[in-house]
Motif scaffolding. Structure first.
Motif, PDB file in Angstrom:
ATOM      1  N   GLY A   1      26.391  71.242  60.689  1.00 14.62           N
ATOM      2  CA  GLY A   1      25.319  70.958  61.056  1.00 14.62           C
ATOM      3  C   GLY A   1      24.654  71.973  61.757  1.00 14.62           C
ATOM      4  N   GLY A   2      25.324  73.062  62.056  1.00 15.78           N
ATOM      5  CA  GLY A   2      24.853  74.225  62.787  1.00 15.78           C
ATOM      6  C   GLY A   2      24.054  75.160  62.106  1.00 15.78           C
ATOM      7  N   THR A   3      24.393  76.345  62.495  1.00 15.35           N
ATOM      8  CA  THR A   3      23.543  77.530  61.476  1.00 15.35           C
ATOM      9  C   THR A   3      24.180  77.694  60.039  1.00 15.35           C
ATOM     10  OG1 THR A   3      24.886  79.165  62.499  1.00 15.35           O
ATOM     11  CG2 THR A   3      22.875  78.775  63.452  1.00 15.35           C
ATOM     12  N   SER A   4      25.278  77.216  59.972  1.00 19.93           N
ATOM     13  CA  SER A   4      25.936  77.070  58.481  1.00 19.93           C
ATOM     14  C   SER A   4      25.022  76.220  57.501  1.00 19.93           C
ATOM     15  CB  SER A   4      27.265  76.634  58.503  1.00 19.93           C
ATOM     16  OG  SER A   4      28.169  77.772  59.153  1.00 19.93           O
ATOM     17  N   HIS A   5      23.963  75.604  58.034  1.00 24.16           N
ATOM     18  CA  HIS A   5      23.214  74.583  57.152  1.00 24.16           C
ATOM     19  C   HIS A   5      22.579  75.220  56.157  1.00 24.16           C
ATOM     20  CE1 HIS A   5      19.608  75.722  59.259  1.00 24.16           C
ATOM     21  NE2 HIS A   5      19.047  74.843  58.436  1.00 24.16           N
TER      22      HIS A   5
ATOM     23  N   TRP B   1      26.258  79.428  70.041  1.00 26.56           N
ATOM     24  CA  TRP B   1      26.720  79.059  71.155  1.00 26.56           C
ATOM     25  C   TRP B   1      28.149  79.724  71.859  1.00 26.56           C
ATOM     26  CZ3 TRP B   1      24.927  75.871  67.080  1.00 26.56           C
ATOM     27  CH2 TRP B   1      23.588  75.353  67.425  1.00 26.56           C
ATOM     28  N   ALA B   2      28.548  80.661  70.998  1.00 26.53           N
ATOM     29  CA  ALA B   2      29.954  81.291  71.425  1.00 26.53           C
ATOM     30  C   ALA B   2      29.964  81.829  72.549  1.00 26.53           C
ATOM     31  CB  ALA B   2      30.121  82.185  70.207  1.00 26.53           C
TER      32      ALA B   2
ATOM     33  N   ILE C   1      21.175  77.936  74.756  1.00 26.92           N
ATOM     34  CA  ILE C   1      20.443  77.535  73.669  1.00 26.92           C
ATOM     35  C   ILE C   1      20.680  75.976  73.182  1.00 26.92           C
ATOM     36  CG2 ILE C   1      21.070  77.760  71.021  1.00 26.92           C
ATOM     37  CD1 ILE C   1      22.332  80.751  71.970  1.00 26.92           C
ATOM     38  N   PRO C   2      19.550  75.460  72.874  1.00 28.25           N
ATOM     39  CA  PRO C   2      19.676  73.930  72.585  1.00 28.25           C
ATOM     40  C   PRO C   2      20.205  73.638  71.590  1.00 28.25           C
ATOM     41  CG  PRO C   2      17.168  74.660  71.967  1.00 28.25           C
ATOM     42  CD  PRO C   2      18.287  75.950  72.560  1.00 28.25           C
TER      43      PRO C   2
ATOM     44  N   LYS D   1      13.820  72.562  66.140  1.00 25.50           N
ATOM     45  CA  LYS D   1      12.426  72.361  66.705  1.00 25.50           C
ATOM     46  C   LYS D   1      11.819  73.868  67.333  1.00 25.50           C
ATOM     47  CE  LYS D   1      13.465  70.018  70.969  1.00 25.50           C
ATOM     48  NZ  LYS D   1      12.833  70.968  72.041  1.00 25.50           N
ATOM     49  N   ASP D   2      12.856  74.420  67.851  1.00 20.28           N
ATOM     50  CA  ASP D   2      12.345  75.712  68.620  1.00 20.28           C
ATOM     51  C   ASP D   2      12.304  76.864  67.573  1.00 20.28           C
ATOM     52  OD1 ASP D   2      12.080  74.596  71.430  1.00 20.28           O
ATOM     53  OD2 ASP D   2      14.048  74.067  70.824  1.00 20.28           O
TER      54      ASP D   2
END
Length: 899
Positions: free
Chosen positions: A80-84, A243-244, A317-318, A323-324
């Motif tokens: 569900g992260g940036t790999s989406h 987020w690392a 980082i949210p 949404k940002d």
């Protein structure tokens, strides 16, 4: 005796083998979906933070190797992260270390497809375009080193490009490279497929789980505190994507993970007429865009020249980051317009859709992999730089093998997490660097003329401002500003000089370098070498002023690490290697014996973090030896040339030519400054001295040298000139000619090896090489037929051919000032046709220098004859020499420089 980190892991692996085998027996592959839960187990062998494509690839490869006690935790849901979402492009037209990892990724994805997973994999090939002649040279150079190492790629003209991609506008193109093995795939489908397979193999996915603290004990991973409880673990892997860095801060000591997200834009179109699924990917480097077929339309993305760092106004980082992400058409419109110019059918697209899917970028645009220097068993695999899918398969495999074996199984130096310092992890630094690093993925990689412009003037020698006024043009290494060369036309007024536009031919600043060389050979040159890493190694008793005769532990310890005999007299200097068990280099350094039980170690600039961690890994457990990084304590200058001794003698009121023998040091006064360590060696191979100056005295000492040295013809010299002089002297250098996979015997550094010593790490491997012979050897090549004023230069990575067969690749290259010709260094092997025999083909000097051998180098598609040398060539030069027993008489200078 003490156990190294790797030996400890081997011990624990044996202890855990029974439980690992048991858990492996219970693994089933009957589940059809990813099993994720909200209950956190109390313990696991491996905890992975993140469930993106890299994390899932790692979990899959651990499971495939029988490690099923794995827990993956994510603040959201799997994948569900940036790999989406991502471009899904798979490109092999890269340097060999990256290419090998990507090639395995493609192989893995083919295996997934063969198992029945619908991942959208298509081998459609790619076209890599060139709009300028310099871009053509860059592409031809890449073809030259890619083709003989196994990649099929060929240069095409406009008509051939148009034939492969009928929608392409080729009017302004010089040409392009066709890479048929490139492809595309669906990142989300692969992410979920790997997660499913890992889950079926026993890996547990825990969702909506936020890490609160990573707990350590004695600088080793102990467990993880989360909002769902505490979990004990032996290994922790940070695959947290953007987020690392924040996850790295959740432990003590903090772990450096210098990544930062940039807003990354894509445009997708509705289906367009005539668009086939096998249409090649387009990489239009000079327009900073790429395009691929996507659902019978196009997906267009870019690597903007000036990118937008994400989340600038947020402290963290949210988790609900989507949404940002503003849909900034104003920012991306110039690239969309270039895309419509390159592929005119895009103008027919109705309501193209802009997406903003951030991805993490690193300070130099390379992946960040490996075990962190701060905490044992804390690994990272982050920084995918705009395309997580491309490297995920190979990175997962490499990291799994690293964890299981306790050491890396393939060359990873360019991606090592240990290549950074604290400064690289600074948030403001990363935000500023991210603006530039995104676009550099598509910039022309001019060798040694491609310095970053953002986030500079951070780590500087005390001499920086003075050298800048004297015309220094700076580059950086490990964030350290180092003069590359000096523009002597600069009068100190106005803006400092900048490097001219890059070139693959003779550099536009070459004449300045030539002047610097002549100073080093005929008068005096002064080089700021302060960036080299410096470590103090001493016994604990010695620090407490106990009798030196009671503490000999440092000598014994260093003898076990070093190839050379380090038990030298106080005041002596020894050049030595530090090796791994395979005999490959871990460090190339100088050891200066200051006291009986105290040494100063000088290593290459890029080794500052890495070598300190390596030394700590081998420390005895009784804490009898202390290490300290003292890099910033000293400003270091090389004083080089035939008049160097006379100049230093005048300033120190000491006859240094008589009182200081080669490879020794003496503490002297220079001007009013005291405690200057004067070492009788240089980094160029030229006669001279290396001065270690307490940094508070640096400006005074430099001023004395420039003022008094004026009568001696002193001149500032940059690191590029020093580099060329080093190559001409056949001096191999760390990370170029010396790596973890090269041994001293292969590099021609037999003089730093003493096999008659007691045991040292790597001794047995070197003994085998001595008995059985070596299969590769570092050779110098002189480019006799190349005209330095007209032809493209050799800069590194060019292939070497012997009688028409590929035998090696250039590791470093430069201009030989003394010979007036280009020279390069390359490891040579016998050509082979059967991989099974590769490591059994001994290479000898007779083979290299055989009269029947004809050697050639391929520079951007043109082959030049080269002459091999296994020793530094002897060149007769006409050079003024100051005799030891003569008094130098200054010459009259009619005009004083304005510096």
């Amino acid at each position: 005796m003490f156990l190294t980190r790797w030996q400890k892991r081997l011990y624990w692996k044996k202890m855990n083998r029974w439980s690992i085998s048991l858990s492996g027996c219970d693994c089933t592959r009957t589940q059809s979906t990813i099993t994720h839960e909200s209950v956190l187990p109390t313990q696991a062998q491996v905890v992975i933070c993140g469930t993106g494509v890299v994390a899932n690839s790692l979990a899959y490869h651990l499971v495939e190797n029988g490690w099923s006690d794995i827990v993956l935790i994510d603040q959201g849901k799997p994948c569900g992260g940036t790999s989406h979402f991502g471009s899904g492009t798979l490109g092999l037209f890269k340097p060999i270390a990256e290419r090998n990892i990507i090639m395995y990724s493609i192989k893995l994805y083919r295996q997934l497809e063969a198992k029945g997973y619908d991942i959208g994999l298509k081998q459609c090939g790619s076209l890599n375009l060139a709009q300028t002649k310099d871009r053509m040279i860059a592409l031809k150079r890449r073809i030259a080193y890619s083709s003989p190492t196994g990649l099929h790629c060929e240069m095409l003209g406009k008509n051939e490009l148009k034939r492969l991609h009928p929608f392409l506008n080729t009017d302004d193109l010089e040409g392009g490279v066709w890479v048929p093995e490139d492809g595309v795939a669906n990142p989300q489908a692969i992410c979920k497929s790997l997660a499913k397979l890992a889950s079926e193999g026993g890996a547990h996915y825990v969702t909506n789980c936020h890490i609160q603290k990573v707990v350590t004990e004695e600088d080793r991973i102990k467990g993880v505190h989360t909002n769902r409880g505490f979990i004990y673990c032996e290994y922790f892997v940070n695959c947290a994507g953007m987020w690392a860095r924040e996850v790295g801060n959740l432990c003590s000591p903090k772990v450096r993970v210098p990544v930062y997200p940039a807003e990354h834009f894509y445009v997708t179109t509705s289906p367009l007429p005539g668009i086939g699924v096998d249409l090649p990917c387009i990489r239009d480097f000079d327009s900073h865009i790429y395009a691929r077929e996507y659902n019978s339309g196009f997906l267009v993305g870019g690597f903007e020249k000036i990118a937008k760092p994400a989340f600038l106004n947020m402290k963290l980082i949210p988790s609900d980051w989507k949404k940002d992400m503003p849909l900034d058409w104003k920012h991306f419109m110039p690239y969309w317009e270039k895309a419509m110019s390159r592929i005119p059918i895009l103008k027919d697209a109705v309501y193209p859709t802009l997406a903003n899917s951030p991805d993490t970028f690193t300070p130099n645009g390379k992946w960040i992999l490996g075990e962190t220097p701060e905490i044992d068993n804390y690994f990272v695999a982050v920084g995918m730089n705009g395309n997580p899918l491309q490297g995920a398969g190979g990175i997962g495999k490499a990291m799994a093998e690293w964890i299981i074996e306790g050491k890396p199984t393939q060359e990873h130096l360019a991606f090592d997490v240990q290549r950074f310092l604290d400064l690289h992890n600074n948030r403001m630094y990363l935000q500023e660097r991210t603006k530039e690093v995104v676009g550099r993925h598509y910039s022309i990689p001019y060798p040694h003329q491609n310095e970053y412009k953002n986030a500079r003037k951070l780590r500087c020698s005390p001499l920086f401002s003075v050298l800048e006024k004297r015309g220094a043009v700076f580059g950086t290494r490990m964030g350290y500003e180092r003069p590359l060369y000096f523009d002597t036309t600069y009068n100190g007024k106005g803006s400092p000089p900048e490097m001219p536009p890059g070139t693959f031919y003779k550099p536009k600043f070459f004449d300045f370098m030539l002047e610097e060389y002549y100073a080093c050979r005929e008068t005096v040159g002064i080089i700021d070498m302060s960036s080299f890493s410096k470590m103090k190694i001493q016994g604990k008793q010695d620090m407490n002023d106990e009798p030196e005769s009671q503490c000999n532990g440092v000598v014994e310890w260093l003898q076990s690490l070093c190839t050379n005999d380090v038990n030298i007299p106080v005041g002596g200097i020894v050049h030595t290697g530090m090796l791994n068990e395979r005999g490959g280099y871990e460090n190339d350094c100088l050891l200066v014996r200051e006291r009986e039980n105290c040494y100063l170690m000088v290593s290459p600039t890029s080794q500052q973090t890495r070598v300190l961690d390596w030394l700590k890994d081998h420390l005895p457990k009784d804490e009898s030896i202390q290490l300290a990084d003292i890099t910033s304590m000293y400003t270091v200058v090389n004083i080089i040339g035939p008049k160097a001794g006379a100049l230093i003698s005048e300033l120190s009121q000491t006859d240094v030519d008589i009182n200081v023998q080669p490879f020794t040091y003496k503490t002297v006064n220079i001007g009013y400054a005291s405690d200057v360590m004067m070492m009788a060696f240089t980094h160029t191979g030229e006669p001279g001295f290396c001065l270690y100056i307490p940094s508070e005295y640096a400006l005074h000492v430099y001023d004395r040298f420039i003022t008094v040295g004026f009568d001696y013809g002193i001149r500032d010299v940059g690191s590029l000139t020093q580099r060329f002089m080093r190559i001409e002297k056949f001096i191999p250098f760390w990370a170029e000619d010396l790596t973890r996979d090269t041994t001293p015997f292969e590099a021609g550094c037999n003089h730093v090896v003493k096999l008659d010593k007691e045991y040292f790490i790597g001794k047995f491997a070197l003994q085998r090489q001595k008995d059985q012979g070596i299969t590769k050897k570092l050779v110098m090549f002189i480019l006799d037929d190349l005209d330095p004023d007209k032809d493209i230069w050799s800069w590194g990575l060019e292939p070497i051919y012997r009688n028409g067969k590929f035998v090696g690749t250039v590791t470093s290259a430069g201009y030989g000032f003394t010979m007036g010709k280009l020279v390069c260094l390359a490891y040579i092997r016998r050509p082979f046709t059967d991989n099974r025999n590769r490591n059994h083909m001994v290479i000898t000097n007779d083979y290299i220098l055989s009269p029947t051998a004809k050697y050639e180098i391929d520079i951007a598609g043109t082959k030049f004859s080269v002459t091999p040398k296994i020793h530094t060539p002897c060149v007769n030069i006409n050079m003024q020499k100051v005799l030891d027993d003569s008094q130098y008489v200054p010459k009259v200078i009619s005009q004083i420089p304005k510096h």
